[in-house]
Scaffold this motif. Structure first.
Motif, PDB file in Angstrom:
ATOM      1  N   GLY A 158       0.814  -1.208   0.000  1.00  0.00           N
ATOM      2  CA  GLY A 158       0.000   0.000   0.000  1.00  0.00           C
ATOM      3  C   GLY A 158       0.843   1.251   0.000  1.00  0.00           C
ATOM      4  O   GLY A 158       1.763   1.398  -0.803  1.00  0.00           O
ATOM      5  N   ARG A 189      -3.757   1.009  -2.071  1.00  0.00           N
ATOM      6  CA  ARG A 189      -3.292  -0.009  -3.009  1.00  0.00           C
ATOM      7  C   ARG A 189      -2.949   0.585  -4.378  1.00  0.00           C
ATOM      8  O   ARG A 189      -2.147   0.037  -5.121  1.00  0.00           O
ATOM      9  CB  ARG A 189      -4.345  -1.114  -3.154  1.00  0.00           C
ATOM     10  CG  ARG A 189      -4.304  -2.145  -2.031  1.00  0.00           C
ATOM     11  CD  ARG A 189      -5.093  -3.391  -2.413  1.00  0.00           C
ATOM     12  NE  ARG A 189      -6.519  -3.114  -2.529  1.00  0.00           N
ATOM     13  CZ  ARG A 189      -7.391  -3.192  -1.526  1.00  0.00           C
ATOM     14  NH1 ARG A 189      -6.977  -3.549  -0.312  1.00  0.00           N
ATOM     15  NH2 ARG A 189      -8.665  -2.939  -1.725  1.00  0.00           N
ATOM     16  N   LYS A 190      -3.569   1.716  -4.709  1.00  0.00           N
ATOM     17  CA  LYS A 190      -3.270   2.363  -5.982  1.00  0.00           C
ATOM     18  C   LYS A 190      -1.847   2.923  -6.013  1.00  0.00           C
ATOM     19  O   LYS A 190      -1.289   3.147  -7.093  1.00  0.00           O
ATOM     20  CB  LYS A 190      -4.271   3.500  -6.242  1.00  0.00           C
ATOM     21  CG  LYS A 190      -5.714   3.039  -6.355  1.00  0.00           C
ATOM     22  CD  LYS A 190      -6.630   4.224  -6.568  1.00  0.00           C
ATOM     23  CE  LYS A 190      -8.090   3.789  -6.647  1.00  0.00           C
ATOM     24  NZ  LYS A 190      -9.002   4.951  -6.816  1.00  0.00           N
ATOM     25  N   GLU A 244      -8.174   0.657   0.176  1.00  0.00           N
ATOM     26  CA  GLU A 244      -8.455   0.588  -1.262  1.00  0.00           C
ATOM     27  C   GLU A 244      -7.687   1.657  -2.022  1.00  0.00           C
ATOM     28  O   GLU A 244      -7.145   1.405  -3.102  1.00  0.00           O
ATOM     29  CB  GLU A 244      -9.957   0.729  -1.498  1.00  0.00           C
ATOM     30  CG  GLU A 244     -10.352   0.592  -2.969  1.00  0.00           C
ATOM     31  CD  GLU A 244     -11.858   0.680  -3.175  1.00  0.00           C
ATOM     32  OE1 GLU A 244     -12.272   0.754  -4.339  1.00  0.00           O
ATOM     33  OE2 GLU A 244     -12.604   0.668  -2.163  1.00  0.00           O
ATOM     34  N   THR A 245      -7.626   2.884  -1.456  1.00  0.00           N
ATOM     35  CA  THR A 245      -6.884   3.974  -2.101  1.00  0.00           C
ATOM     36  C   THR A 245      -5.383   3.731  -2.025  1.00  0.00           C
ATOM     37  O   THR A 245      -4.644   3.993  -2.982  1.00  0.00           O
ATOM     38  CB  THR A 245      -7.225   5.312  -1.432  1.00  0.00           C
ATOM     39  OG1 THR A 245      -8.639   5.524  -1.476  1.00  0.00           O
ATOM     40  CG2 THR A 245      -6.525   6.464  -2.134  1.00  0.00           C
TER      41      THR A 245
END
Length: 205
Positions: A112, A128-129, A125-126
């Protein structure tokens, strides 16, 4: 008499043409080398600004403007190691804007993103980008190579480690920055990155 003069002029003309051709080729070679050095200088903009600034400020002092003792060589070597490490590790840094519009920085990880100047971590979730990708290692390696090219252009450092260089060393020091500039120019185009990390130009994201 006129025939002799014409014959003499005909003999001189090819020599002039050869000299002009050689001079033209020499000028083209110098122009190509200068353009490559300029491209290397432009590539230096892709390095962390703090790292480049620290090197440019400290290298003349630590290298004693090329008049090095053993202590100067040791301190200069330490500076180079720290700057190379900085170029490598900061290639994995990135930035983002929070909900309030403030720019925050962090370091990408394999899972992450680790925020270094913000109070709250990113949602999973963010985050991981922003995780580490293979292209980040390519850019880290190229950043180190470009920094080495910048070092080789710095005469204070080169003279510090090689006060009386051989012809082979001179050729390497002259040719290597040109080769690095050409290779990294292609690599940065072939493997673009969207990261805008610590010390790098920030996009309007």
């Amino acid at each position: 008499m006129a025939d002799l003069e014409n014959h003499s002029e005909n003999q001189k003309q090819p020599l002039l043409n050869i000299n002009a051709l050689a001079q033209n080729q020499k000028n083209q070679a110098h122009k190509a080398i200068n353009q490559t050095f300029q491209s290397t200088a432009h590539l230096a903009n892709l390095l962390p600004t703090g790292t480049v600034l620290a090197f440019q400020l400290l290298s003349p002092i630590l290298a004693n403007q090329g008049k090095c003792t053993s202590a100067n060589r040791f301190m200069t070597a330490c500076l180079l190691v720290m700057c190379i490490f900085s170029c490598f590790i900061l290639s994995f840094s990135d930035s983002f804007r929070d909900s309030a519009g403030n720019v925050q920085h962090g370091i990408a990880t394999f899972t992450g993103f680790w925020v270094v100047d913000g109070p709250d971590p990113l949602p999973a979730e963010t985050a991981r980008k922003y995780r580490i990708r293979f292209v980040d290692f390519i850019h880290a390696l190229m950043s180190v190579m470009v920094f080495i090219a910048v070092v080789l252009v710095d005469q204070n450092v080169v003279v510090c480690f090689y006060p009386s260089p051989s012809e082979d060393v001179k050729q390497i020091v002259t040719a290597l920055p040109v080769a690095i500039g050409a290779i990294c120019s292609v690599m940065f185009i072939a493997f673009p990155t969207t990261r805008h990390g610590i010390g790098f130009p920030l996009s309007a994201q």
